[in-house]
Scaffold this motif. Structure first.
Motif, PDB file in Angstrom:
ATOM      1  N   ILE A   4       0.628  -0.954   0.474  1.00 36.16           N
ATOM      2  CA  ILE A   4      -0.106  -0.042   0.201  1.00 36.16           C
ATOM      3  C   ILE A   4       0.657   1.220  -0.041  1.00 36.16           C
ATOM      4  O   ILE A   4       0.817   2.290  -0.551  1.00 36.16           O
ATOM      5  N   MET A   5       2.014   1.225   0.779  1.00 32.00           N
ATOM      6  CA  MET A   5       3.023   2.562   1.125  1.00 32.00           C
ATOM      7  C   MET A   5       3.546   2.479  -0.364  1.00 32.00           C
ATOM      8  O   MET A   5       3.623   3.641  -0.805  1.00 32.00           O
ATOM      9  N   GLY A   6       4.030   1.500  -0.913  1.00 32.30           N
ATOM     10  CA  GLY A   6       4.295   1.577  -2.318  1.00 32.30           C
ATOM     11  C   GLY A   6       3.800   2.182  -3.467  1.00 32.30           C
ATOM     12  O   GLY A   6       4.437   2.978  -4.280  1.00 32.30           O
ATOM     13  N   VAL A   7       2.836   1.631  -3.374  1.00 29.54           N
ATOM     14  CA  VAL A   7       1.724   2.597  -4.361  1.00 29.54           C
ATOM     15  C   VAL A   7       1.716   3.394  -4.612  1.00 29.54           C
ATOM     16  O   VAL A   7       1.812   4.511  -5.364  1.00 29.54           O
ATOM     17  N   LYS A   8       1.137   4.039  -3.083  1.00 26.04           N
ATOM     18  CA  LYS A   8       1.029   5.498  -3.013  1.00 26.04           C
ATOM     19  C   LYS A   8       2.021   6.334  -3.551  1.00 26.04           C
ATOM     20  O   LYS A   8       2.118   7.364  -3.624  1.00 26.04           O
ATOM     21  N   ARG A   9       3.083   5.862  -2.392  1.00 23.40           N
ATOM     22  CA  ARG A   9       4.397   6.812  -2.604  1.00 23.40           C
ATOM     23  C   ARG A   9       4.842   6.845  -4.090  1.00 23.40           C
ATOM     24  O   ARG A   9       5.606   8.023  -5.075  1.00 23.40           O
ATOM     25  N   GLY A  10       4.916   5.760  -5.050  1.00 24.55           N
ATOM     26  CA  GLY A  10       5.183   5.119  -6.332  1.00 24.55           C
ATOM     27  C   GLY A  10       4.205   6.027  -7.328  1.00 24.55           C
ATOM     28  O   GLY A  10       4.419   6.827  -8.774  1.00 24.55           O
ATOM     29  N   LEU A  11       3.131   6.827  -6.828  1.00 20.95           N
ATOM     30  CA  LEU A  11       2.155   7.083  -7.894  1.00 20.95           C
ATOM     31  C   LEU A  11       2.381   8.424  -7.991  1.00 20.95           C
ATOM     32  O   LEU A  11       1.543   9.364  -8.211  1.00 20.95           O
ATOM     33  N   PHE A  12       2.639   9.052  -6.534  1.00 22.49           N
ATOM     34  CA  PHE A  12       3.051   9.920  -6.259  1.00 22.49           C
ATOM     35  C   PHE A  12       4.318  10.554  -6.477  1.00 22.49           C
ATOM     36  O   PHE A  12       4.164  11.916  -7.013  1.00 22.49           O
ATOM     37  N   SER A  13       4.539   9.715  -6.982  1.00 22.37           N
ATOM     38  CA  SER A  13       6.469  10.385  -7.677  1.00 22.37           C
ATOM     39  C   SER A  13       5.927  10.602  -9.051  1.00 22.37           C
ATOM     40  O   SER A  13       7.669  11.449  -9.774  1.00 22.37           O
ATOM     41  N   ASN A  14       5.324   9.409  -9.460  1.00 23.53           N
ATOM     42  CA  ASN A  14       5.883   9.890 -11.476  1.00 23.53           C
ATOM     43  C   ASN A  14       4.238  10.502 -11.588  1.00 23.53           C
ATOM     44  O   ASN A  14       4.155  10.857 -13.102  1.00 23.53           O
ATOM     45  N   GLU A  15       2.800   9.937 -10.939  1.00 22.91           N
ATOM     46  CA  GLU A  15       1.391  10.526 -11.166  1.00 22.91           C
ATOM     47  C   GLU A  15       0.929  10.008 -12.768  1.00 22.91           C
ATOM     48  O   GLU A  15       0.247  10.492 -13.206  1.00 22.91           O
ATOM     49  N   ALA A  16       1.643   8.232 -12.940  1.00 18.35           N
ATOM     50  CA  ALA A  16       1.001   8.212 -13.654  1.00 18.35           C
ATOM     51  C   ALA A  16      -0.524   7.286 -14.096  1.00 18.35           C
ATOM     52  O   ALA A  16      -0.899   7.082 -12.359  1.00 18.35           O
ATOM     53  N   GLY A  17      -0.819   8.139 -14.581  1.00 19.00           N
ATOM     54  CA  GLY A  17      -2.679   7.406 -14.281  1.00 19.00           C
ATOM     55  C   GLY A  17      -3.903   8.390 -13.585  1.00 19.00           C
ATOM     56  O   GLY A  17      -4.837   8.200 -14.026  1.00 19.00           O
ATOM     57  N   PHE A 149       1.519  14.454   2.726  1.00 17.40           N
ATOM     58  CA  PHE A 149       0.888  13.168   2.302  1.00 17.40           C
ATOM     59  C   PHE A 149      -0.109  12.001   2.424  1.00 17.40           C
ATOM     60  O   PHE A 149      -0.991  12.237   1.195  1.00 17.40           O
ATOM     61  N   ALA A 150      -1.023  13.022   3.506  1.00 13.07           N
ATOM     62  CA  ALA A 150      -2.339  12.419   3.926  1.00 13.07           C
ATOM     63  C   ALA A 150      -3.356  13.438   2.911  1.00 13.07           C
ATOM     64  O   ALA A 150      -4.278  13.233   2.092  1.00 13.07           O
ATOM     65  N   PHE A 151      -3.478  14.546   3.290  1.00 14.36           N
ATOM     66  CA  PHE A 151      -4.129  14.882   2.016  1.00 14.36           C
ATOM     67  C   PHE A 151      -3.947  14.974   0.636  1.00 14.36           C
ATOM     68  O   PHE A 151      -4.559  15.094  -0.307  1.00 14.36           O
ATOM     69  N   ALA A 152      -2.641  15.024   0.859  1.00 11.74           N
ATOM     70  CA  ALA A 152      -2.043  14.511  -0.875  1.00 11.74           C
ATOM     71  C   ALA A 152      -2.595  13.213  -1.652  1.00 11.74           C
ATOM     72  O   ALA A 152      -2.860  13.028  -3.177  1.00 11.74           O
ATOM     73  N   ASP A 153      -2.325  12.194  -1.218  1.00 11.38           N
ATOM     74  CA  ASP A 153      -3.160  10.675  -1.832  1.00 11.38           C
ATOM     75  C   ASP A 153      -4.501  10.904  -1.862  1.00 11.38           C
ATOM     76  O   ASP A 153      -5.068  10.660  -2.613  1.00 11.38           O
ATOM     77  N   VAL A 154      -5.795  11.951  -0.541  1.00 10.11           N
ATOM     78  CA  VAL A 154      -6.641  12.412  -1.265  1.00 10.11           C
ATOM     79  C   VAL A 154      -7.285  13.070  -2.203  1.00 10.11           C
ATOM     80  O   VAL A 154      -8.062  12.087  -3.274  1.00 10.11           O
ATOM     81  N   THR A 155      -6.697  14.014  -2.552  1.00 14.22           N
ATOM     82  CA  THR A 155      -6.852  14.879  -3.223  1.00 14.22           C
ATOM     83  C   THR A 155      -6.304  13.823  -4.893  1.00 14.22           C
ATOM     84  O   THR A 155      -6.684  13.511  -5.568  1.00 14.22           O
ATOM     85  N   MET A 156      -5.063  14.065  -4.888  1.00 18.23           N
ATOM     86  CA  MET A 156      -4.493  12.723  -6.080  1.00 18.23           C
ATOM     87  C   MET A 156      -5.248  11.635  -6.299  1.00 18.23           C
ATOM     88  O   MET A 156      -6.092  11.174  -7.431  1.00 18.23           O
ATOM     89  N   GLY A 157      -6.333  10.550  -4.877  1.00 15.92           N
ATOM     90  CA  GLY A 157      -7.295  10.197  -5.438  1.00 15.92           C
ATOM     91  C   GLY A 157      -8.086   9.918  -6.172  1.00 15.92           C
ATOM     92  O   GLY A 157      -8.642   9.298  -7.704  1.00 15.92           O
ATOM     93  N   LEU A 158      -8.847  11.442  -5.411  1.00 11.43           N
ATOM     94  CA  LEU A 158      -9.908  12.153  -6.450  1.00 11.43           C
ATOM     95  C   LEU A 158      -9.652  11.913  -7.701  1.00 11.43           C
ATOM     96  O   LEU A 158     -10.442  11.885  -7.992  1.00 11.43           O
ATOM     97  N   LEU A 159      -8.744  12.786  -7.925  1.00 15.61           N
ATOM     98  CA  LEU A 159      -8.144  13.097  -9.816  1.00 15.61           C
ATOM     99  C   LEU A 159      -7.742  11.853 -10.658  1.00 15.61           C
ATOM    100  O   LEU A 159      -8.466  11.670 -11.252  1.00 15.61           O
ATOM    101  N   ALA A 160      -6.820  10.867  -9.456  1.00 16.27           N
ATOM    102  CA  ALA A 160      -7.223   9.372 -10.074  1.00 16.27           C
ATOM    103  C   ALA A 160      -8.556   8.736 -10.718  1.00 16.27           C
ATOM    104  O   ALA A 160      -9.060   7.734 -12.344  1.00 16.27           O
ATOM    105  N   ILE A 161      -9.678   9.009  -9.531  1.00 21.65           N
ATOM    106  CA  ILE A 161     -10.977   8.821 -10.254  1.00 21.65           C
ATOM    107  C   ILE A 161     -11.349   9.162 -11.340  1.00 21.65           C
ATOM    108  O   ILE A 161     -11.798   8.779 -12.234  1.00 21.65           O
ATOM    109  N   ALA A 162     -11.243  10.600 -11.455  1.00 23.66           N
ATOM    110  CA  ALA A 162     -11.839  11.278 -12.865  1.00 23.66           C
ATOM    111  C   ALA A 162     -11.095  10.754 -14.059  1.00 23.66           C
ATOM    112  O   ALA A 162     -11.986  10.221 -15.271  1.00 23.66           O
TER     113      ALA A 162
END
Length: 233
Positions: A4-17, A149-162
């Motif tokens: 879970i931590m790897g996916v969250k930080r990996g997504l944060f690093s490259n913004e893929a998707g 990071f928690a705030f970024a995870d939530v906002t980036m998750g909403l962006l990923a859904i769209a």
């Protein structure tokens, strides 16, 4: 927990998707859209698989990290660098982080204002957006790393859904483009060219993908050349 931590930080690093990188990739001038997609996928590989792995190896091989220790994040990286190359490594990480943070703020602000201008050209919306950006920057500078990071995870998750919804809708179009690109590669074309005539059913921008014009034939030596052709050249 590690996955879970790897996916969250990996997504944060490259913004893929997430849908932030296509804003920049869309302005690139390429002969075929799949060519730019390959570049984007390569950037994800370099960012996550190479750079992040190098950072992890520096921390692990330095011997600084111990299970259960409270030091983490950038401080841990600085400490690991300092233990290997000396105190100048700590300063180097600080300067690199400063440049990264500043350019990231400018980059994301530009993307937001550009997207806002697509929906509306009202001046007060841009001003309100700028105030919101400054407020978020000030708020983030006063919070601990975990909260940010928690705030970024939530906002980036909403962006990923769209963005994932948009990707699902464009899945068939993407497959058609990939098959066209792969087909030209198999046919021996070194640099595939996108032909908008084969995708006439799509809503293409004629300025981005103009109709392909056949190359002008060069006459052999001694052949007569019409005056209008010479004037055109």
């Amino acid at each position: 927990a590690a996955i879970i931590m790897g996916v969250k930080r990996g997504l944060f690093s490259n913004e893929a998707g997430l849908g932030s990188a296509p804003n920049v990739a869309a302005v690139a001038e390429v002969k075929h859209p799949v060519a730019q997609g390959i570049v984007q996928s390569l950037s994800v590989f370099i960012d996550t698989m190479i750079l992040c792995s190098c950072t992890a190896l520096i921390i692990l091989l330095s011997g600084v990290y111990q299970p259960g220790m409270e030091v983490s994040g950038v401080i841990l990286t600085q400490t690991a660098m300092a233990s290997v190359v000396g105190e100048w490594g700590r300063v180097f990480i600080s300067i690199a982080l400063l440049l990264f943070v500043f350019t990231t703020l400018i980059y994301n602000y530009y993307l937001g204002e550009n997207a806002l201008g697509f929906f509306s050209e009202k001046r007060w919306l841009v001003q309100a957006y700028r105030v919101l950006v400054i407020g978020l920057v000030l708020w983030g500078s006063l919070q601990d790393l975990g909260t940010v990071f928690a705030f970024a995870d939530v906002t980036m998750g909403l962006l990923a859904i769209a963005n994932l919804i948009a990707l699902a809708l464009l899945f068939k179009v993407g497959l058609r483009l990939m098959r066209d690109y792969d087909g030209q590669i198999k046919a021996g074309v070194e640099s595939p060219v996108f032909d908008p005539k084969q995708f006439a059913d799509l809503d293409l921008d004629p300025e981005a993908w103009p109709e392909a014009t056949p190359p002008l034939k060069v006459p052999s030596i001694g052949a007569s050349v019409p005056t209008n052709v010479l004037h055109h050249r």
